[in-house]
Design a protein around this motif. Structure first.
Motif, PDB file in Angstrom:
ATOM      1  N   LEU A  68      28.806  52.166  12.256  1.00 32.94           N
ATOM      2  CA  LEU A  68      28.669  50.712  12.258  1.00 32.94           C
ATOM      3  C   LEU A  68      27.791  50.232  11.107  1.00 32.94           C
ATOM      4  O   LEU A  68      28.029  49.169  10.532  1.00 32.94           O
ATOM      5  CB  LEU A  68      28.083  50.250  13.599  1.00 32.94           C
ATOM      6  CG  LEU A  68      29.007  50.426  14.812  1.00 32.94           C
ATOM      7  CD1 LEU A  68      28.245  50.188  16.105  1.00 32.94           C
ATOM      8  CD2 LEU A  68      30.207  49.494  14.724  1.00 32.94           C
ATOM      9  N   ARG A  69      26.794  51.022  10.760  1.00 35.20           N
ATOM     10  CA  ARG A  69      25.923  50.653   9.637  1.00 35.20           C
ATOM     11  C   ARG A  69      26.659  50.754   8.302  1.00 35.20           C
ATOM     12  O   ARG A  69      26.308  50.066   7.343  1.00 35.20           O
ATOM     13  CB  ARG A  69      24.682  51.552   9.617  1.00 35.20           C
ATOM     14  CG  ARG A  69      23.778  51.376  10.826  1.00 35.20           C
ATOM     15  CD  ARG A  69      22.506  52.171  10.706  1.00 35.20           C
ATOM     16  NE  ARG A  69      21.664  51.706   9.615  1.00 35.20           N
ATOM     17  CZ  ARG A  69      20.461  52.204   9.345  1.00 35.20           C
ATOM     18  NH1 ARG A  69      19.962  53.179  10.089  1.00 35.20           N
ATOM     19  NH2 ARG A  69      19.745  51.736   8.346  1.00 35.20           N
ATOM     20  N   LEU A  71      30.008  50.274   8.045  1.00 36.03           N
ATOM     21  CA  LEU A  71      31.335  49.695   8.267  1.00 36.03           C
ATOM     22  C   LEU A  71      31.936  49.015   7.036  1.00 36.03           C
ATOM     23  O   LEU A  71      33.132  49.193   6.763  1.00 36.03           O
ATOM     24  CB  LEU A  71      31.272  48.707   9.441  1.00 36.03           C
ATOM     25  CG  LEU A  71      32.616  48.261  10.028  1.00 36.03           C
ATOM     26  CD1 LEU A  71      33.399  49.448  10.567  1.00 36.03           C
ATOM     27  CD2 LEU A  71      32.402  47.228  11.132  1.00 36.03           C
ATOM     28  N   ARG A 148      36.439  43.207  12.930  1.00 39.40           N
ATOM     29  CA  ARG A 148      35.111  43.570  13.457  1.00 39.40           C
ATOM     30  C   ARG A 148      34.663  42.717  14.637  1.00 39.40           C
ATOM     31  O   ARG A 148      33.528  42.864  15.101  1.00 39.40           O
ATOM     32  CB  ARG A 148      34.060  43.505  12.338  1.00 39.40           C
ATOM     33  CG  ARG A 148      33.890  42.147  11.691  1.00 39.40           C
ATOM     34  CD  ARG A 148      33.016  42.187  10.448  1.00 39.40           C
ATOM     35  NE  ARG A 148      31.610  42.299  10.712  1.00 39.40           N
ATOM     36  CZ  ARG A 148      30.674  41.513  10.137  1.00 39.40           C
ATOM     37  NH1 ARG A 148      31.027  40.565   9.276  1.00 39.40           N
ATOM     38  NH2 ARG A 148      29.414  41.690  10.415  1.00 39.40           N
ATOM     39  N   ASP A 155      29.284  45.261  14.908  1.00 39.02           N
ATOM     40  CA  ASP A 155      28.235  45.948  14.158  1.00 39.02           C
ATOM     41  C   ASP A 155      26.908  45.199  14.185  1.00 39.02           C
ATOM     42  O   ASP A 155      25.932  45.658  13.593  1.00 39.02           O
ATOM     43  CB  ASP A 155      28.674  46.150  12.702  1.00 39.02           C
ATOM     44  CG  ASP A 155      29.092  44.848  12.041  1.00 39.02           C
ATOM     45  OD1 ASP A 155      29.794  44.056  12.683  1.00 39.02           O
ATOM     46  OD2 ASP A 155      28.727  44.635  10.873  1.00 39.02           O
ATOM     47  N   PRO A 215      23.418  47.792  18.628  1.00 37.50           N
ATOM     48  CA  PRO A 215      24.661  47.254  18.055  1.00 37.50           C
ATOM     49  C   PRO A 215      25.722  47.148  19.150  1.00 37.50           C
ATOM     50  O   PRO A 215      25.825  48.029  19.998  1.00 37.50           O
ATOM     51  CB  PRO A 215      25.065  48.306  17.015  1.00 37.50           C
ATOM     52  CG  PRO A 215      23.873  49.146  16.795  1.00 37.50           C
ATOM     53  CD  PRO A 215      23.077  49.100  18.055  1.00 37.50           C
TER      54      PRO A 215
END
Length: 246
Positions: A68-69, A71, A148, A155, A215
């Motif tokens: 997610l960091r 993404l 997303r 995220d 998150p």
């Protein structure tokens, strides 16, 4: 290690792209997949009911967290949308001037544009529909919504006071797992009980880490992964019961 994690998730996104490229749905699909896989591993190892294997779950959730960091780098549609928008704005003096005026920042490189736009909330990004080129920002908004968004950007940090669709299952699943664990402790041997207590502590540590880091995608992965564990535990327990009856 981070590059390897990025590579794995890039493959995951490409694998399910014909079906969906929404990061939230991808997390759901692979959480179910790994939840089933991890449950079978512990089932075969213990030869009885499923004992949740916290180490594997923890590794998976850590992988989701770092995915997610990263993404914007590994998600094809998000990466392409941000690259296209930032390059068009940077290439035009008029667009660049409009952007800097609306954002209140000085653009020195395209990454400044990428970082700013990516960190806007959906509501804030909609405000950019009034800025020229309007169509560009609308397309970026659409790309973000499709790739997303799942009850909020996956995220971004969950808001525990409003994101009830994430929070309520998160708490309920922990309570169910604690209850099941205590029930198992009452009927298993001392050695197994100690093993189970260790994993209860480990799971609580994982739960607390997810709660604090927060998150949405990580909370989503936790919920789906453990719901899958509970369902698999029930199904495999029934399987054991019928075997004993026969």
């Amino acid at each position: 290690m981070l590059k390897f994690n990025n590579l794995i998730w890039t493959i995951f996104f490409k694998t399910v792209k014909p079906l969906t490229d929404n990061a939230g749905i991808v997390i759901i699909l692979f959480s179910i997949f790994f939840g089933i896989g991890f449950s079978f591993i512990t089932y075969l190892y213990r030869k009885e009911n499923v004992r949740y294997l916290g180490l594997l779950d923890g590794l998976y959730l850590t992988s989701v967290f770092y995915m997610l960091r990263q993404l914007p780098l590994i998600h094809p549609r998000i990466h392409q949308a941000l690259s296209t928008v930032s390059s068009i704005i940077k290439a035009s003096s008029a667009y660049s001037a409009n952007f800097q005026k609306a954002a209140g920042i000085t653009v020195k490189k395209t990454s400044d544009i990428v970082y700013y736009l990516y960190n806007l909330s959906p509501e804030k990004l909609q405000d950019w529909f009034k800025v020229q080129p309007e169509l560009l920002y609308r397309k970026l908004y659409t790309a973000f919504e499709h790739s997303r968004y799942l009850f909020g950007y996956v995220d971004k940090k969950v808001v525990w006071t409003t994101d009830f669709i994430y929070f309520i299952p998160f708490v309920l699943l922990l309570l169910v797992m604690v209850k099941q664990s205590y029930q198992e402790i009452d009927r298993i041997h001392t050695k197994d009980a100690m093993w189970l207590v260790f994993h209860m502590v480990l799971y609580f540590a994982i739960w607390l880490w997810v709660f604090l880091s927060g998150p949405r995608g990580c909370v989503l992965a936790f919920n789906v992964l453990y719901a899958t564990h509970i369902l698999m535990n029930y199904m495999l327990s029934k399987n054991n019961y019928f075997k004993k009856q026969n």
